[in-house]
Design a protein around this motif. Structure first.
Motif, PDB file in Angstrom:
ATOM      1  N   SER A 201       8.685 -10.640   2.848  1.00 27.76           N
ATOM      2  CA  SER A 201       9.566 -10.970   3.612  1.00 27.76           C
ATOM      3  C   SER A 201       9.149 -10.251   4.947  1.00 27.76           C
ATOM      4  CB  SER A 201      10.964 -10.476   3.164  1.00 27.76           C
ATOM      5  OG  SER A 201      11.268 -11.013   2.195  1.00 27.76           O
ATOM      6  N   TYR A 202       8.300  -9.381   4.990  1.00 22.68           N
ATOM      7  CA  TYR A 202       7.807  -8.625   6.166  1.00 22.68           C
ATOM      8  C   TYR A 202       6.416  -8.802   6.590  1.00 22.68           C
ATOM      9  CZ  TYR A 202      12.279  -6.114   6.042  1.00 22.68           C
ATOM     10  OH  TYR A 202      13.577  -5.892   6.157  1.00 22.68           O
ATOM     11  N   TYR A 203       5.551  -9.289   5.704  1.00 23.31           N
ATOM     12  CA  TYR A 203       4.062  -9.335   6.096  1.00 23.31           C
ATOM     13  C   TYR A 203       3.369 -10.505   6.055  1.00 23.31           C
ATOM     14  CZ  TYR A 203       4.650  -4.264   5.913  1.00 23.31           C
ATOM     15  OH  TYR A 203       4.940  -2.893   6.081  1.00 23.31           O
ATOM     16  N   THR A 204       2.598 -10.982   7.021  1.00 26.39           N
ATOM     17  CA  THR A 204       1.537 -12.415   6.798  1.00 26.39           C
ATOM     18  C   THR A 204       0.997 -12.222   5.345  1.00 26.39           C
ATOM     19  OG1 THR A 204      -0.071 -11.457   8.039  1.00 26.39           O
ATOM     20  CG2 THR A 204       1.681 -12.513   9.274  1.00 26.39           C
ATOM     21  N   GLN A 205       0.471 -13.392   5.067  1.00 29.30           N
ATOM     22  CA  GLN A 205      -0.389 -13.515   3.836  1.00 29.30           C
ATOM     23  C   GLN A 205      -1.626 -12.443   3.882  1.00 29.30           C
ATOM     24  OE1 GLN A 205      -1.199 -17.475   3.195  1.00 29.30           O
ATOM     25  NE2 GLN A 205       0.929 -17.839   2.887  1.00 29.30           N
ATOM     26  N   LYS A 206      -2.073 -12.505   4.847  1.00 27.33           N
ATOM     27  CA  LYS A 206      -3.411 -11.454   5.062  1.00 27.33           C
ATOM     28  C   LYS A 206      -3.063 -10.283   5.052  1.00 27.33           C
ATOM     29  CE  LYS A 206      -6.202 -14.724   8.257  1.00 27.33           C
ATOM     30  NZ  LYS A 206      -6.762 -14.866   9.361  1.00 27.33           N
ATOM     31  N   GLU A 207      -1.794  -9.767   5.166  1.00 28.60           N
ATOM     32  CA  GLU A 207      -1.438  -8.380   5.188  1.00 28.60           C
ATOM     33  C   GLU A 207      -1.081  -7.870   4.066  1.00 28.60           C
ATOM     34  OE1 GLU A 207      -0.252  -8.321   9.998  1.00 28.60           O
ATOM     35  OE2 GLU A 207       1.225  -8.574   8.403  1.00 28.60           O
ATOM     36  N   GLN A 208      -0.703  -8.948   3.305  1.00 27.63           N
ATOM     37  CA  GLN A 208       0.279  -8.379   1.892  1.00 27.63           C
ATOM     38  C   GLN A 208      -0.557  -7.797   0.746  1.00 27.63           C
ATOM     39  OE1 GLN A 208       2.131 -12.009   0.462  1.00 27.63           O
ATOM     40  NE2 GLN A 208       3.162 -12.481   2.484  1.00 27.63           N
ATOM     41  N   ALA A 209      -1.970  -8.167   0.702  1.00 25.11           N
ATOM     42  CA  ALA A 209      -2.496  -7.600  -0.479  1.00 25.11           C
ATOM     43  C   ALA A 209      -2.685  -6.045  -0.386  1.00 25.11           C
ATOM     44  CB  ALA A 209      -3.928  -8.367  -0.603  1.00 25.11           C
ATOM     45  N   LEU A 210      -3.158  -5.752   0.927  1.00 22.94           N
ATOM     46  CA  LEU A 210      -3.282  -4.338   1.156  1.00 22.94           C
ATOM     47  C   LEU A 210      -1.843  -3.496   1.094  1.00 22.94           C
ATOM     48  CD1 LEU A 210      -5.150  -1.997   2.424  1.00 22.94           C
ATOM     49  CD2 LEU A 210      -4.408  -2.765   4.627  1.00 22.94           C
ATOM     50  N   ARG A 211      -0.963  -4.112   1.617  1.00 22.04           N
ATOM     51  CA  ARG A 211       0.310  -3.317   1.453  1.00 22.04           C
ATOM     52  C   ARG A 211       0.780  -3.299   0.019  1.00 22.04           C
ATOM     53  NH1 ARG A 211      -1.398  -4.493   6.454  1.00 22.04           N
ATOM     54  NH2 ARG A 211      -0.415  -3.035   7.797  1.00 22.04           N
ATOM     55  N   GLN A 212       0.542  -4.128  -0.730  1.00 20.75           N
ATOM     56  CA  GLN A 212       1.015  -4.158  -2.231  1.00 20.75           C
ATOM     57  C   GLN A 212      -0.016  -3.170  -2.828  1.00 20.75           C
ATOM     58  OE1 GLN A 212       3.259  -5.845  -3.487  1.00 20.75           O
ATOM     59  NE2 GLN A 212       3.296  -8.331  -2.901  1.00 20.75           N
ATOM     60  N   SER A 213      -0.934  -2.825  -2.440  1.00 20.76           N
ATOM     61  CA  SER A 213      -2.092  -1.655  -3.197  1.00 20.76           C
ATOM     62  C   SER A 213      -1.484  -0.414  -2.582  1.00 20.76           C
ATOM     63  CB  SER A 213      -3.372  -1.908  -2.746  1.00 20.76           C
ATOM     64  OG  SER A 213      -3.690  -1.887  -1.267  1.00 20.76           O
ATOM     65  N   TRP A 214      -0.660  -0.291  -1.575  1.00 15.36           N
ATOM     66  CA  TRP A 214      -0.135   0.903  -0.996  1.00 15.36           C
ATOM     67  C   TRP A 214       0.610   1.364  -1.829  1.00 15.36           C
ATOM     68  CZ3 TRP A 214      -0.212  -0.006   4.951  1.00 15.36           C
ATOM     69  CH2 TRP A 214      -1.501   0.168   5.399  1.00 15.36           C
ATOM     70  N   TRP A 215       1.761   0.604  -2.258  1.00 15.06           N
ATOM     71  CA  TRP A 215       2.804   1.228  -3.163  1.00 15.06           C
ATOM     72  C   TRP A 215       2.459   1.242  -4.406  1.00 15.06           C
ATOM     73  CZ3 TRP A 215       4.606  -1.906  -6.870  1.00 15.06           C
ATOM     74  CH2 TRP A 215       4.233  -3.157  -7.019  1.00 15.06           C
ATOM     75  N   PHE A 216       1.542   0.434  -4.933  1.00 14.28           N
ATOM     76  CA  PHE A 216       0.983   0.718  -6.359  1.00 14.28           C
ATOM     77  C   PHE A 216       0.303   1.788  -6.385  1.00 14.28           C
ATOM     78  CE2 PHE A 216      -1.714  -0.499  -9.957  1.00 14.28           C
ATOM     79  CZ  PHE A 216      -0.642  -1.039 -10.746  1.00 14.28           C
TER      80      PHE A 216
END
Length: 323
Positions: A201-216
C-alpha cells in the motif's frame, strides 16, 4: 494504479443541474465534503479521494524525501512486530529449559522397558498446535484485515495476542498448553499478511522486495535480543512464579504495548497522519506511476476469478505446499 482506479478518479457531479450561484457557500462546502466521502466507498480505491485524472510529474528529490519519511515510521514498526512474532514462537524452547517440561508433564517416562525410555511427543504436539492455529486463523483474519480498517483490526488482534501469551503463565497441564498454543498461532497468523499489505500500500513494485526483507530480518535481530532476555531470566532464583512463567508474562506485556502502537498505523497513504497533505498526494502518485493501487476494501468476483485462473498462483501454491 489499476485501470479501474484511474477511471474512478475525478470530481463527483450532482445528479441535479443547479446553478453554482444559487447554492450558498455553506451548503456547497457540505456538498463537496459529501462527494469526497462518497469517492471513498468500498467499491473504489481510496486514492480517488485525493488525486486527479492526470498523473503528476514528481521530482526525484521530493519523491525520495517522502519515501524516507514512510520508511522511518513503517519499517521500525514492522521490524518490532515481526520480532515479537519470532520471539513468541521461539520462547517455547527456552521455557522447556527452565522447567516447563516437568511442570506440565510434557515428557513421559516408560519404565516398563529396560532401560526406561522418555517420550517427548507431547512437546512435539505443543509445537505443532501453534501452526495448526495459524492455518485456522489465516483466512478469517485476512478477510477482516482486507474488509475493515488496518490499524483497528491489527491493534485489536495484537492486544488479544498479548493477552493469550500472558495467559500461558496460568497453564497447569499439557492439555491447557495445547489449547493456548493453538489460539496463539490463530491470532499471530495475521502479522505476515498485514505487513505484506502495508508494504504493497505504500511502495512501488521495485521497492517492495527490499522492504519485505527489512521487516523479515527481525528474525535474526530478535534471536540476539531473545537470547539476552533469556539469560536474564536464568538469573532469577526467587519469586512465586517459575522462570518460564516470567518469560511469557514479559512477552505478553511487550506485545500489548506493541498492540497500542498498531492502532496508529494508517489505513493507507491517503490517511497517513505522519505525512502532510501534499506528501500524501505524492505518496499516492508514486503508486500510480508503479501501476499499483492503494487500498480497496471490497472483494470483487472478477479479481477472484482472475486469481483462480492465473497459473503462477497455482505454481506458487504447489511450491509452498511442498516446502
Amino acid at each position: 494504479m489499476g485501470n479501474e482506479s484511474s477511471k474512478a478518479i475525478g470530481p463527483m457531479r450532482s445528479a441535479q443541474t443547479v446553478e453554482p450561484e444559487a447554492i450558498p457557500p455553506e451548503k456547497r462546502l457540505h456538498s463537496d465534503r459529501e462527494n469526497r466521502q462518497s469517492t471513498q466507498s468500498l467499491d473504489k480505491d481510496q486514492a480517488t479521494a485525493i488525486v486527479s485524472d492526470h498523473a503528476l510529474e514528481l521530482e526525484k528529490s521530493v519523491e525520495s524525501r517522502v519515501r524516507r519519511k514512510i520508511d522511518m515510521f513503517l519499517i521500525p514498526t514492522m521490524w518490532i512486530g515481526y520480532g515479537l512474532v519470532y520471539y513468541d514462537k521461539a520462547i517455547l524452547g527456552s521455557a522447556v529449559l527452565f522447567g516447563m517440561t516437568q511442570d506440565l508433564d510434557l515428557s513421559v517416562v516408560d519404565r516398563s522397558r529396560t532401560p526406561p525410555t522418555t517420550s517427548t511427543d507431547r512437546l512435539s504436539w505443543a509445537t505443532s498446535m501453534f501452526y495448526f492455529g495459524m492455518l485456522a486463523g489465516l483466512y478469517p483474519l485476512t478477510f477482516l484485515l482486507q474488509r475493515f480498517s488496518m490499524g483497528r483490526v491489527l491493534g485489536g488482534i495484537v492486544l488479544l495476542w498479548g493477552l493469550v501469551a500472558m495467559l500461558t503463565a496460568a497453564v497447569t497441564s499439557w492439555q491447557g498448553l495445547f489449547v493456548q498454543r493453538f489460539f496463539l498461532g490463530f491470532v499471530e497468523s495475521i502479522m505476515p499478511t498485514a505487513f505484506m499489505c502495508i508494504i504493497a500500500s505504500y511502495y512501488t513494485q521495485k521497492e517492495q522486495a527490499l522492504r519485505q526483507s527489512w521487516w523479515f530480518s527481525a528474525t535474526g535481530g530478535w534471536t540476539i535480543i531473545g537470547g539476552a532476555l533469556n539469560y536474564g531470566f536464568a538469573q532469577i532464583t526467587g519469586g512465586s512464579l517459575k522462570r518460564w512463567q516470567y518469560i511469557y508474562l514479559l512477552a505478553g506485556a511487550l506485545t500489548v504495548l506493541y498492540g497500542c502502537i498498531c492502532f496508529t498505523i494508517p489505513n493507507s497513504a491517503v490517511s497517513a497522519w505522519f505525512l502532510t497533505p501534499e506528501e500524501r498526494v505524492i505518496a499516492v502518485e508514486r503508486l500510480r506511476k508503479g501501476q499499483t493501487g492503494v487500498r480497496c476494501q471490497k472483494v470483487k468476483s472478477s479479481q477472484l476469478r482472475e486469481a483462480l485462473l492465473d497459473w503462477k498462483i497455482w505454481i506458487t501454491a504447489f511450491m509452498m505446499a511442498g516446502a
